[in-house]
Design a protein around this motif. Structure first.
Motif, PDB file in Angstrom:
ATOM      1  N   LEU A  67       0.921  -1.335  -0.001  1.00 52.83           N
ATOM      2  CA  LEU A  67       0.043   0.050   0.200  1.00 52.83           C
ATOM      3  C   LEU A  67       0.887   1.319   0.008  1.00 52.83           C
ATOM      4  CD1 LEU A  67      -2.615  -1.290   2.770  1.00 52.83           C
ATOM      5  CD2 LEU A  67      -2.975  -0.944   0.625  1.00 52.83           C
ATOM      6  N   VAL A  70      -2.639   4.333   3.425  1.00 50.56           N
ATOM      7  CA  VAL A  70      -3.384   3.553   4.254  1.00 50.56           C
ATOM      8  C   VAL A  70      -4.078   4.803   5.276  1.00 50.56           C
ATOM      9  CG1 VAL A  70      -1.747   3.057   6.078  1.00 50.56           C
ATOM     10  CG2 VAL A  70      -3.834   1.497   5.558  1.00 50.56           C
ATOM     11  N   VAL A  73      -8.264   4.243   9.618  1.00 51.55           N
ATOM     12  CA  VAL A  73      -8.974   3.517  10.272  1.00 51.55           C
ATOM     13  C   VAL A  73      -8.921   1.951   9.696  1.00 51.55           C
ATOM     14  CG1 VAL A  73     -10.770   3.877   8.350  1.00 51.55           C
ATOM     15  CG2 VAL A  73     -11.439   3.597  10.647  1.00 51.55           C
ATOM     16  N   LEU A  74      -8.096   1.970   8.471  1.00 52.59           N
ATOM     17  CA  LEU A  74      -7.931   0.465   8.128  1.00 52.59           C
ATOM     18  C   LEU A  74      -7.040  -0.386   8.885  1.00 52.59           C
ATOM     19  CD1 LEU A  74      -8.071   1.027   4.347  1.00 52.59           C
ATOM     20  CD2 LEU A  74     -10.007   0.109   5.884  1.00 52.59           C
ATOM     21  N   LEU A  75      -6.051   0.373   9.642  1.00 52.78           N
ATOM     22  CA  LEU A  75      -5.051  -0.337  10.605  1.00 52.78           C
ATOM     23  C   LEU A  75      -5.988  -0.603  11.821  1.00 52.78           C
ATOM     24  CD1 LEU A  75      -1.762   1.756   9.844  1.00 52.78           C
ATOM     25  CD2 LEU A  75      -2.367  -0.639   9.336  1.00 52.78           C
ATOM     26  N   ASN A 154      -7.815  -3.728  12.739  1.00 54.71           N
ATOM     27  CA  ASN A 154      -8.856  -3.814  11.805  1.00 54.71           C
ATOM     28  C   ASN A 154      -8.871  -5.117  10.864  1.00 54.71           C
ATOM     29  OD1 ASN A 154     -10.895  -3.660   9.892  1.00 54.71           O
ATOM     30  ND2 ASN A 154     -10.851  -1.387   9.600  1.00 54.71           N
ATOM     31  N   ASP A 156     -10.784  -6.115   8.483  1.00 52.09           N
ATOM     32  CA  ASP A 156     -11.558  -5.866   7.294  1.00 52.09           C
ATOM     33  C   ASP A 156     -10.357  -5.990   6.042  1.00 52.09           C
ATOM     34  OD1 ASP A 156     -13.698  -5.312   8.776  1.00 52.09           O
ATOM     35  OD2 ASP A 156     -13.862  -3.305   7.962  1.00 52.09           O
ATOM     36  N   LYS A 157     -10.811  -6.811   5.069  1.00 50.43           N
ATOM     37  CA  LYS A 157      -9.881  -7.352   3.963  1.00 50.43           C
ATOM     38  C   LYS A 157      -9.907  -6.068   2.933  1.00 50.43           C
ATOM     39  CE  LYS A 157      -9.992 -12.140   4.465  1.00 50.43           C
ATOM     40  NZ  LYS A 157     -10.695 -13.238   4.016  1.00 50.43           N
ATOM     41  N   ILE A 158      -8.713  -5.607   2.659  1.00 47.33           N
ATOM     42  CA  ILE A 158      -8.480  -4.611   1.745  1.00 47.33           C
ATOM     43  C   ILE A 158      -8.836  -5.153   0.236  1.00 47.33           C
ATOM     44  CG2 ILE A 158      -6.800  -2.879   0.741  1.00 47.33           C
ATOM     45  CD1 ILE A 158      -7.656  -2.451   3.794  1.00 47.33           C
ATOM     46  N   PRO A 159      -9.720  -4.463  -0.428  1.00 54.79           N
ATOM     47  CA  PRO A 159      -9.912  -4.907  -1.899  1.00 54.79           C
ATOM     48  C   PRO A 159      -8.650  -4.861  -2.772  1.00 54.79           C
ATOM     49  CG  PRO A 159     -11.369  -3.082  -1.178  1.00 54.79           C
ATOM     50  CD  PRO A 159     -10.562  -3.249   0.072  1.00 54.79           C
TER      51      PRO A 159
END
Ligand SMILES: [Zn+2]
Lengths: 187, 479
Positions: A67, A70, A73-75, A154, A156-159
């Motif tokens: 990335l 980033v 919030v995604l971390l 987090n 959540d998987k990164i697209p």
């Protein structure tokens, strides 16, 4: 120049009866040596950074192999703030804590680098050059942070990557701050 | 005396009129097993609302229980619920009690299907499983509505020509202690909950309809009129009291008047005549947003409107704007969202994060002040600063050196007085030329933490000061 500055700080610190003065160089804990670097900010109350010479990430930046950018919030780095505050409350003796709390400017900044499993990799402290917290205390605090604090991230998987953001980083950083006057309030 | 005017009362009409459905005459291939009945009974046994469970159970046609398979090991256990007919010629309403089960999780609800007899008979299974489908396989005209077993409205979807037309959900806002004037002339402090029905249409329009308020004020039922002034309609007490059917507007129990009619169907009966108030920010939701995405967006935005003082100020700052909200692919697949003036495109694979939505809405404010050609580094740093001020975090420079992170912390704590206030003027942020230089050195550090190819990297503009940020802090009720 540095020597002059150091002398100057000693002079200032001496006049304000500070017990401990940090300046560029190294200081000893019981088992570890710490590198001290002076900062020239804030101008009215300059800082030092204090880092274990055995820190594995010294000089390195948090970096992803996938990335370029980033969103924090995604971390989603989460730690138990109360547990971290308590370590400071418990390791700094009450009289020192009280004196530190008297000035709202007194704080310890922390940069904690976590491994992907949430365990602590390295800790870097920063505090006022006139701080009365001894290297031995920092060492105890560091040991406890390493054994007691863990982070969650987090999931959540990164697209386009198919994995959570934190898994693509060499380590994951959390910047945190402890104000002594606030610690006191919650006692 | 307790006299909450519960939202379920709006639905009494619906709840009382339980419908019979024509026996399924289709030759479809759903799984007929005893399992559905068992699963539904097990679920009902876990529900606390014994009154409604009892009433419901007496209307269930157990013999017609069926199991339908969905995606990813999701099962729908459905059973028709019967009662007196409801006539919306040429449509009718059929009700089902549905328990959705996936691995060891299950949730149950009443599903009302508004459909013609033909649509229903030929596509029963699709209608039972189809809530939130964007496209139906047939030209369906009607509504699918979910209710709790106590009759509280949960959410509904509406279809025209087989395509999702709108999604409706009720939101509540609790207001702090306004004054109510009792019929005796006495004033009392009151706590009211305002109920709103938000309808998002896939053609890009949205409405937010005030349904009424429910208030508690020492034994008095009150409802709030459209301009927000409380007036007491009646004393609570005697008679049926809250929750008892058919109170209507006459009984000394709870007020029950007003309604919202859509497609010939009573959606809600509210405690006050419905009053339409246009939404303050018009979000045009693009086609292709799933119902879950619409609901996610709506609740995230509502979270900001009721959040802390900076979040609230931002939502006030963008009042009057019209913003298209779409879901799409990002040029950078890991980007959460992209904004241009009046447009917000959200990554189709990510949920609406509050912090990021706040940032994107703030970009709309920045467009007003800086146009669209301003340095990315400057505007993104300013947006990250607003987020950190909101969250009491120090994340903006998370990829920077420890020295830069220390510098940023010292800067943020100075301009927020250790998180106790917010800068209101430019000289709060940069009182001296040195502070100005240090602001731009932080923008530089922000910029340099990202690769040159990154969407957040650019050329730092050393004259672009954070004006938009101050516009928000100045609107806020923050210290
Ligand atoms: Zn942005």
């Amino acid at each position: 120049m540095k020597t002059i500055l150091t002398i100057l700080f000693i002079a200032i610190a001496t006049t304000t009866h500070a017990q401990q003065i940090y300046s560029t160089g190294t200081v000893q804990g019981v088992n570890h040596t710490y590198i001290v670097k002076t900062r020239d900010f804030p101008s009215n109350n300059p800082l030092v950074s204090i880092a274990n010479t055995q820190n594995k990430t010294s000089g390195q930046r948090m970096k992803s192999n996938r990335l370029d950018y980033v969103d924090p919030v995604l971390l989603g780095v989460k730690i138990n703030n109360t547990a971290l505050n308590n370590i400071f409350k418990e390791e700094i003796e009450p009289s020192v804590l009280q004196r530190l709390a008297a000035n709202p400017q007194n704080y310890v900044g922390l940069i904690i680098n976590f491994k992907q499993d949430g365990s602590v990799l390295d800790v870097t402290f920063s505090t006022q050059q006139t701080s009365t917290i001894t290297p031995r205390i920092f060492e105890k605090i560091e040991d406890r942070i390493k054994s007691e604090i863990t982070a969650t991230f987090n999931q959540d998987k990164i697209p386009g990557i198919g994995a959570p953001a934190y898994t693509t980083f060499n380590f994951i950083t959390k910047s945190y701050i402890i104000y002594f006057y606030k610690l006191k309030q919650v006692q | 005396m307790n006299c909450f005017f519960k939202p379920r009362l709006w639905l009494i009409v619906l709840f009382l009129t339980i419908f019979s459905c024509k026996k399924d005459s289709s030759t479809s291939t759903h799984l007929h097993t005893d399992n559905a009945g068992v699963e539904i009974r097990n679920w009902l046994a876990l529900q606390k609302d014994s009154t409604h469970v009892g009433e419901l159970t007496s209307h269930i046609k157990w013999a017609e229980a069926l199991t339908l398979a969905g995606d990813s090991n999701l099962y729908y256990y459905a059973v028709p619920v019967t009662g007196s007919d409801e006539n919306y010629s040429p449509k009718k309403i059929c009700r089902f009690l549905i328990v959705e089960a996936q691995s060891d999780k299950s949730q149950g609800y009443l599903l009302e299907v508004l459909a013609s007899a033909k649509e229903f008979d030929q596509h029963k299974e699709e209608l039972i499983k189809g809530f939130a489908n964007i496209n139906m396989s047939f030209s369906y005209e009607g509504d699918l509505s979910k209710f709790t077993i106590s009759g509280d409205f949960i959410e509904s979807t509406s279809y025209v020509s087989g395509k999702l037309k709108s999604y409706s959900k009720i939101y509540k806002k609790t207001s702090s202690a306004p004054k109510a004037i009792l019929s005796s002339g006495k004033q009392v402090n009151d706590v009211c909950t305002d109920w709103w029905l938000n309808v998002n249409y896939t053609d890009g329009t949205a409405t937010s309809t005030y349904l009424g308020s429910t208030c508690t004020c020492g034994g008095v039922i009150a409802s709030r009129d459209k301009i927000g002034i409380l007036s007491v309609k009646t004393l609570c007490g005697g008679g049926g009291g809250p929750g008892s059917p058919g109170d209507g507007g006459d009984s000394p129990g709870c007020i029950h008047q007003g309604s919202s009619i859509k497609n010939n169907k009573l959606i809600l009966a509210a405690g006050d005549p419905c009053t339409v108030e246009p939404p303050k920010v018009k979000f045009n939701l693009c086609n292709g947003l799933s119902v879950q995405q619409i609901a996610d967006f709506q609740s995230t935005y509502n979270y900001l409107t009721t959040g802390n003082c900076l979040q609230q100020a931002l939502t006030v700052k963008i009042e009057g704007k019209e913003i298209n909200v779409c879901i799409g692919a990002m040029s950078d697949p890991s980007a959460i969202a992209q904004s241009t003036p009046g447009n917000l495109v959200w990554n189709q694979n990510l949920v609406f994060y509050a912090g990021t939505l706040q940032e994107e809405l703030f970009h709309q404010v920045q467009f007003d002040y800086y146009g669209t050609n301003a340095s990315h580094a400057n505007v993104e740093f300013e947006a990250a600063l607003l987020r950190d001020m909101t969250d009491h975090a120090y994340d903006a420079l998370h990829l920077a050196s420890s020295e830069d992170q220390d510098r940023y912390r010292a800067f943020l704590d100075r301009i927020t007085a250790n998180n106790t206030g917010y800068p209101k003027t430019m000289s709060d942020i940069m009182p001296t030329p040195q502070d100005e230089a240090s602001y731009f050195s932080l923008v530089n550090a922000y910029n340099n933490q990202y690769g040159t190819g990154s969407s957040h990297h650019g050329v730092v503009d050393n004259s672009l000061k954070p004006t938009a940020l101050l516009e928000v802090t100045n609107l806020s009720k923050c210290p």
